[in-house]
Write a protein that holds these residues in place. Sequence first.
Motif, PDB file in Angstrom:
ATOM      1  N   GLN A  78       0.820  -1.201   0.000  1.00  0.00           N
ATOM      2  CA  GLN A  78       0.000   0.000   0.000  1.00  0.00           C
ATOM      3  C   GLN A  78       0.855   1.252   0.000  1.00  0.00           C
ATOM      4  O   GLN A  78       1.915   1.293   0.652  1.00  0.00           O
ATOM      5  N   PHE A 107       0.583   5.213   1.129  1.00  0.00           N
ATOM      6  CA  PHE A 107      -0.176   6.111   1.981  1.00  0.00           C
ATOM      7  C   PHE A 107       0.354   7.534   1.827  1.00  0.00           C
ATOM      8  O   PHE A 107       1.541   7.755   1.558  1.00  0.00           O
ATOM      9  N   GLN A 132       0.653  10.911   4.227  1.00  0.00           N
ATOM     10  CA  GLN A 132       0.504  11.421   5.586  1.00  0.00           C
ATOM     11  C   GLN A 132       0.612  12.934   5.546  1.00  0.00           C
ATOM     12  O   GLN A 132       1.623  13.490   5.104  1.00  0.00           O
ATOM     13  N   PRO A 146       0.831  16.846   7.018  1.00  0.00           N
ATOM     14  CA  PRO A 146       1.676  17.435   8.068  1.00  0.00           C
ATOM     15  C   PRO A 146       1.052  17.288   9.459  1.00  0.00           C
ATOM     16  O   PRO A 146       1.761  17.223  10.453  1.00  0.00           O
ATOM     17  N   GLY A 157      -0.501  14.654  10.473  1.00  0.00           N
ATOM     18  CA  GLY A 157      -0.333  13.271  10.907  1.00  0.00           C
ATOM     19  C   GLY A 157      -1.328  12.268  10.370  1.00  0.00           C
ATOM     20  O   GLY A 157      -1.095  11.072  10.434  1.00  0.00           O
ATOM     21  N   LEU A 177      -3.177   9.656   8.176  1.00  0.00           N
ATOM     22  CA  LEU A 177      -2.724   8.736   7.117  1.00  0.00           C
ATOM     23  C   LEU A 177      -3.897   8.408   6.209  1.00  0.00           C
ATOM     24  O   LEU A 177      -4.934   7.949   6.678  1.00  0.00           O
ATOM     25  N   VAL A 178      -3.683   8.587   4.919  1.00  0.00           N
ATOM     26  CA  VAL A 178      -4.728   8.291   3.940  1.00  0.00           C
ATOM     27  C   VAL A 178      -4.201   7.227   2.997  1.00  0.00           C
ATOM     28  O   VAL A 178      -3.095   7.345   2.470  1.00  0.00           O
ATOM     29  N   SER A 179      -4.989   6.185   2.782  1.00  0.00           N
ATOM     30  CA  SER A 179      -4.597   5.158   1.838  1.00  0.00           C
ATOM     31  C   SER A 179      -4.788   5.682   0.416  1.00  0.00           C
ATOM     32  O   SER A 179      -5.868   6.129   0.053  1.00  0.00           O
ATOM     33  N   THR A 230       4.094  13.620   3.368  1.00  0.00           N
ATOM     34  CA  THR A 230       4.952  12.435   3.375  1.00  0.00           C
ATOM     35  C   THR A 230       4.228  11.273   2.718  1.00  0.00           C
ATOM     36  O   THR A 230       3.060  11.004   3.020  1.00  0.00           O
ATOM     37  N   LEU A 243       4.217   7.276   2.163  1.00  0.00           N
ATOM     38  CA  LEU A 243       4.726   6.071   2.815  1.00  0.00           C
ATOM     39  C   LEU A 243       4.334   4.835   2.023  1.00  0.00           C
ATOM     40  O   LEU A 243       3.204   4.718   1.539  1.00  0.00           O
ATOM     41  N   ILE A 246       4.647  -3.451   7.636  1.00  0.00           N
ATOM     42  CA  ILE A 246       5.983  -2.886   7.737  1.00  0.00           C
ATOM     43  C   ILE A 246       6.035  -1.626   6.885  1.00  0.00           C
ATOM     44  O   ILE A 246       5.725  -1.669   5.682  1.00  0.00           O
ATOM     45  N   PHE A 247       6.424  -0.515   7.504  1.00  0.00           N
ATOM     46  CA  PHE A 247       6.462   0.772   6.814  1.00  0.00           C
ATOM     47  C   PHE A 247       7.872   1.160   6.429  1.00  0.00           C
ATOM     48  O   PHE A 247       8.832   0.881   7.150  1.00  0.00           O
ATOM     49  N   LYS A 275      10.341   4.614   5.671  1.00  0.00           N
ATOM     50  CA  LYS A 275      10.464   5.877   6.404  1.00  0.00           C
ATOM     51  C   LYS A 275       9.843   7.039   5.652  1.00  0.00           C
ATOM     52  O   LYS A 275       9.755   8.142   6.168  1.00  0.00           O
ATOM     53  N   GLY A 276       9.437   6.799   4.414  1.00  0.00           N
ATOM     54  CA  GLY A 276       8.699   7.817   3.678  1.00  0.00           C
ATOM     55  C   GLY A 276       9.552   8.720   2.816  1.00  0.00           C
ATOM     56  O   GLY A 276      10.774   8.815   2.977  1.00  0.00           O
ATOM     57  N   HIS A 286       9.499  12.706   1.852  1.00  0.00           N
ATOM     58  CA  HIS A 286       8.894  14.002   2.176  1.00  0.00           C
ATOM     59  C   HIS A 286       8.857  14.844   0.910  1.00  0.00           C
ATOM     60  O   HIS A 286       9.895  15.214   0.377  1.00  0.00           O
TER      61      HIS A 286
END
Lengths: 114, 106
Positions: free
Chosen positions: B33, B35, B37, B39, B41, B43-45, B84, B86, B95-96, B98-99, B101
């Motif tokens: 997936q 996502f 994120q 600023p 915080g 989280l949107v799929s 961000t 992700l 498991i994520f 670190k994204g 930015h």
Amino acid sequence: NSKVIQTPRYLVKGQGQKAKMRCIPEKGHPVVFWYQQNKNNEFKFLINFQNQEVLQQIDMTEKRFSAECPSNSPCSLEIQSSEAGDSALYLCASRLGGSAETLYFGSGTRLTVL
Amino acid sequence: GQQVQQSPSSLVLQEGENAELQCNFSSTATQLQWFYQSPGGSLVSLLSNPSGTKHTGRLTSTTVTKERRSSLHISSSQTTDSGTYLCALNAYKVIFGKGTHLHVLP
């Protein structure tokens, strides 16, 4: 998009205080996750549930946190005695079933421990 | 254990430019997936894409499972795309990375 509801949005506690946050998963989603996201953007898995049963949790959660997902009530995550290092964004997510399903997140609870 | 690595770690674009974000993962999973994120915080799929190519709006994701990589292409970036991005491997646990930015300048 997501209908996972987390409350409160912000939480401020002193060291040693209890900190409790709640999550209503998306309707019909039996699998619920809790994650902690720190200032470095790193996600730490805390615990997950299927229906009311704990599937997996990390050692820290088992020792210092209290979590439950009762039927017909919001899920909750409570830190028994807050520490400065617990300051983070706590994210709840739910999905319909196994790992092939899409995961939906709430907006998170930002905890600050003074 | 399983790992997810994202690149670049940060990206600055002028509005209207395209963005290409990369995700490499250490093992296969039944779901991958992307996502967004904000600023604040939340989280949107964006896309669930375990293999192949998927589109939604200005977003295109291509996952090559046997090469263990996925990309997210954002076309005609807008200032509101800043945030961000992700990548997450959806296995028994999730498991994520670190994204990336992303900052889109007006």
